[in-house]
Design an enzyme around this catalytic site. Sequence first.
Site, short mmCIF file in Angstrom:
data_model
loop_
_atom_site.label_atom_id
_atom_site.label_comp_id
_atom_site.label_asym_id
_atom_site.label_seq_id
_atom_site.Cartn_x
_atom_site.Cartn_y
_atom_site.Cartn_z
CG ASP A 28 -8.05 15.08 1.65
OD1 ASP A 28 -7.13 14.12 1.35
OD2 ASP A 28 -8.84 14.85 2.63
CG ASN A 76 1.35 13.45 2.80
OD1 ASN A 76 1.35 14.33 1.87
ND2 ASN A 76 0.42 12.91 3.35
#
Length: 253
Positions: A28, A76
């Site tokens: 991330d 996503n």
Amino acid sequence: MTAQPVSNGTPEFAAPSNLPGHIGIIMDGNGRWATRSGLPRSVGHERGVDALRETVKAAQKLGLSYLTVYSFSTENWRRPMAEVTALFSLLRLFIKKDLKRLKSENVKISVFGTREGLPEDICDLLDLAERETAENSRFNLGIAFNYGGREEIARAARDVARKVADGEMTLDEIDQHAIARHLDTRAFPDPDVIIRTGQEHRLSNFLVWQAAYSELIFMDVLWPEFGEVHLRAALETFAARERRFGGLSSEAG
């Protein structure tokens, strides 16, 4: 607890007996790194691929056996399509550029997740990566792509239900081991530790079944900055923890 990288580049490393068998990494912070650096988010993802490449090398160097990385989640798809397209392009680049080397290094690639909704050429590349490395055994690289932990469990439950309906299993045979045998990760041990970069403190639907007893290590570093020194620091943090799996501490006698 948040792990911090050691101050010098050559820390005293944990004994091999304390190494985790399987590490999961939530990569991330690519977009935040790019924004902080005044660069397009796509550049952050490009640097993230570089960090992945170096982390795979470091994991092999340090004697690990299994590494699973969270590269594209089912959530996503909610991002702008231009960013999704850029992520697909990076996967194409990574496989085309690194597959030959990974194969020569005896790395086996396993892809976790659903192929639903993916472009045909992406599916073909994922299939190629698995097929070309299927006989390798030195190091196992899991790529969670178009993956969501809850979706994976739902698919496993459907597979089990189908077998019951077809008479291949009985209701009494359904237990946690039966579910685990139908997960994408059935050939991998459960992760001993999950590392998350980028300053967030959650699993974000990553290996939610498998992580029931994983040690969680959150690191302040953004993923494009992650490297061997950070991996070493995380492994040292893991080695210092006592894993009880619901039992008593060794100090309890």
